[in-house]
Design an enzyme around this catalytic site. Structure first.
Site, mmCIF file in Angstrom:
data_model
loop_
_atom_site.group_PDB
_atom_site.id
_atom_site.type_symbol
_atom_site.label_atom_id
_atom_site.label_comp_id
_atom_site.label_asym_id
_atom_site.label_seq_id
_atom_site.Cartn_x
_atom_site.Cartn_y
_atom_site.Cartn_z
ATOM 1 N N HIS A 72 48.034 44.534 43.187
ATOM 2 C CA HIS A 72 46.854 43.675 43.299
ATOM 3 C C HIS A 72 46.984 42.534 42.291
ATOM 4 O O HIS A 72 47.673 42.658 41.276
ATOM 5 C CB HIS A 72 45.590 44.467 43.006
ATOM 6 C CG HIS A 72 45.241 45.463 44.057
ATOM 7 N ND1 HIS A 72 44.021 46.090 44.088
ATOM 8 C CD2 HIS A 72 45.943 45.946 45.113
ATOM 9 C CE1 HIS A 72 43.978 46.908 45.123
ATOM 10 N NE2 HIS A 72 45.137 46.849 45.755
ATOM 11 N N GLU A 74 45.009 41.464 40.045
ATOM 12 C CA GLU A 74 44.616 41.850 38.693
ATOM 13 C C GLU A 74 45.734 42.597 37.978
ATOM 14 O O GLU A 74 46.034 42.326 36.811
ATOM 15 C CB GLU A 74 43.373 42.755 38.710
ATOM 16 C CG GLU A 74 42.159 42.136 39.339
ATOM 17 C CD GLU A 74 41.998 42.502 40.811
ATOM 18 O OE1 GLU A 74 42.974 42.365 41.592
ATOM 19 O OE2 GLU A 74 40.889 42.915 41.187
ATOM 20 N N CYS A 105 41.915 48.717 39.681
ATOM 21 C CA CYS A 105 41.967 47.564 38.782
ATOM 22 C C CYS A 105 40.946 47.681 37.661
ATOM 23 O O CYS A 105 41.225 47.294 36.524
ATOM 24 C CB CYS A 105 41.785 46.277 39.577
ATOM 25 S SG CYS A 105 43.167 45.971 40.723
#
Length: 168
Positions: A72, A74, A105
């Protein structure tokens, strides 16, 4: 009156305006990363890590390209920031992300000891900051993250909505 001819009562208001402008500027960088992710066929999410008033990392989603469900935006930005700063603890860093972080995350944000999270759009289907879960607020955690939601939220949400509408 202050030196600039402004009354001191306006100082907090001016500071808030400056903070909002700063947050919007960093969120625009995150949106740029999201656009690049979308161009690569990824879900358009972007993230930027700021420490000491400078961008130390920026990333977009890479789950498809990396064949990695943890890639992801993040996570990618946190990894890059830790490498750039030479420390996995990012205690003075601020994370800007275009959508409310998921549970994975949010956990990484806690582990990295991020000082402040700023995000754009809420994620009603998987957000772990306030929409579905409140991971960062759990009372047993020993770290607290300052959270500012909704920065350029409409623009961030529209990017995701448009991306998924085009795929249907």
């Amino acid at each position: 009156m202050t030196e600039a001819g402004q009354s001191p009562e306006r100082a907090p208001e001016r500071a808030a305006e400056g903070a909002a402008e700063r947050d919007a500027a960093y969120m625009r960088l995150a949106l740029e990363e999201a656009r690049l992710a979308a161009e690569a066929g990824e879900v358009p999410v972007g993230a930027v890590v700021v420490a000491g008033g400078r961008v130390v990392a920026r990333a977009g989603n890479r789950t498809i390209a990396a064949n990695d469900p943890t890639a992801h935006a993040e996570m990618e930005a946190l990894r890059a920031a830790a490498t750039a700063l030479g420390n996995y603890r990012l205690t003075e860093a601020w994370l800007y992300v275009t959508i409310e972080p998921c549970a994975m995350c949010a956990g990484a944000i806690i582990q990295a000891r991020i000082a402040r999270l700023v995000y754009g759009a809420d994620d009603a289907k998987g957000g772990a900051v306030r929409s579905c879960f409140r991971v960062l607020d759990h009372p047993r955690l020993n770290h607290r993250v300052e959270v500012t939601p909704g920065v350029l939220g409409e623009e961030c949400g529209a990017m995701l909505k448009d991306f998924f509408a085009a795929r249907r």
